[in-house]
Design a protein around this motif. Structure first.
Motif, PDB file in Angstrom:
ATOM      1  N   ARG A 145      58.811  69.154 159.666  1.00 56.86           N
ATOM      2  CA  ARG A 145      59.922  69.241 160.612  1.00 56.86           C
ATOM      3  C   ARG A 145      59.919  70.593 161.331  1.00 56.86           C
ATOM      4  O   ARG A 145      60.078  70.653 162.556  1.00 56.86           O
ATOM      5  CB  ARG A 145      61.244  68.995 159.880  1.00 56.86           C
ATOM      6  CG  ARG A 145      62.431  68.809 160.782  1.00 56.86           C
ATOM      7  CD  ARG A 145      63.708  68.381 160.039  1.00 56.86           C
ATOM      8  NE  ARG A 145      63.971  69.113 158.802  1.00 56.86           N
ATOM      9  CZ  ARG A 145      63.719  68.654 157.567  1.00 56.86           C
ATOM     10  NH1 ARG A 145      63.181  67.480 157.378  1.00 56.86           N
ATOM     11  NH2 ARG A 145      64.010  69.390 156.509  1.00 56.86           N
ATOM     12  N   ARG A 147      57.360  72.551 161.866  1.00 55.26           N
ATOM     13  CA  ARG A 147      56.218  72.557 162.797  1.00 55.26           C
ATOM     14  C   ARG A 147      56.550  71.783 164.068  1.00 55.26           C
ATOM     15  O   ARG A 147      56.251  72.232 165.171  1.00 55.26           O
ATOM     16  CB  ARG A 147      54.984  71.956 162.133  1.00 55.26           C
ATOM     17  CG  ARG A 147      54.281  72.913 161.238  1.00 55.26           C
ATOM     18  CD  ARG A 147      52.911  72.396 160.792  1.00 55.26           C
ATOM     19  NE  ARG A 147      52.491  73.214 159.672  1.00 55.26           N
ATOM     20  CZ  ARG A 147      52.397  72.794 158.435  1.00 55.26           C
ATOM     21  NH1 ARG A 147      52.635  71.542 158.126  1.00 55.26           N
ATOM     22  NH2 ARG A 147      52.039  73.623 157.474  1.00 55.26           N
ATOM     23  N   ALA A 148      57.149  70.617 163.906  1.00 56.32           N
ATOM     24  CA  ALA A 148      57.496  69.770 165.057  1.00 56.32           C
ATOM     25  C   ALA A 148      58.477  70.471 165.984  1.00 56.32           C
ATOM     26  O   ALA A 148      58.453  70.276 167.195  1.00 56.32           O
ATOM     27  CB  ALA A 148      58.057  68.436 164.566  1.00 56.32           C
ATOM     28  N   GLU A 149      59.348  71.304 165.401  1.00 57.72           N
ATOM     29  CA  GLU A 149      60.350  72.032 166.175  1.00 57.72           C
ATOM     30  C   GLU A 149      59.842  73.395 166.650  1.00 57.72           C
ATOM     31  O   GLU A 149      60.564  74.135 167.317  1.00 57.72           O
ATOM     32  CB  GLU A 149      61.602  72.232 165.326  1.00 57.72           C
ATOM     33  CG  GLU A 149      62.292  70.942 164.948  1.00 57.72           C
ATOM     34  CD  GLU A 149      63.369  71.116 163.897  1.00 57.72           C
ATOM     35  OE1 GLU A 149      63.570  72.266 163.405  1.00 57.72           O
ATOM     36  OE2 GLU A 149      64.038  70.112 163.562  1.00 57.72           O
TER      37      GLU A 149
END
Length: 156
Positions: A145, A147-149
């Motif tokens: 999460r 990393r995705a953000e």
């Protein structure tokens, strides 16, 4: 996560100029198999970000924090098993780990530190409690999460 109580926390930041008051044992959790006398040094890739070479070596005074290091290193690199926790001696000064100190938790409740100097392996801690598999998975999901953000920042 096991964190230090307010009574156990150092009221002052630990810095390269002010670290002599911190007492061990000092612990390092890893996937690596090491021997007594080996040294952990900077310049190795981190398991937390592909292609990133670290300029510090990280350690703690709490077994549960070292267990996170060992278990996450194994999980992130695909190595089976819980990893290893080593009792280590810093060869030089150290400071609070800014990745958890004040950036994520006030003070240093995880008793996490970093150094540019080697850590010498004194012994291996054989009897330590692993975090449950579901807790490790929750941490791994949290990293995905972040990393995705774009928030998987390492202050090194």
């Amino acid at each position: 996560m096991n964190v230090a109580t307010p009574e156990e926390q150092d009221p002052y930041p630990v810095s390269y100029e002010r670290c002599d008051h911190v007492r061990g044992p000092f612990l390092h959790g890893t996937r690596a198999e090491l021997a007594v006398g080996d040294e952990l040094v900077t310049g190795h890739a981190t398991h937390f970000q592909a292609g990133r070479v670290l300029h510090h070596v990280y350690f703690t005074t709490l077994v549960p924090t070292a267990a996170w290091g060992a278990q996450l290193a194994c999980a992130l690199s695909g190595v089976p098993g819980p990893g290893h926790i080593y009792v280590v001696e810093p060869a030089g000064p150290f400071e609070d780990d800014p990745n958890v100190t004040d950036k994520r938790f006030p003070g240093n409740p995880t008793r996490s530190y970093r150094t540019r100097e080697p850590l010498r392996v004194v012994s291996e801690l054989d009897d330590w409690e692993q975090h449950p598999p579901e807790a490790v998975q929750t941490m791994l999901d949290g990293l995905v999460r972040l990393r995705a953000e774009g928030r998987d920042v390492i202050y090194d």
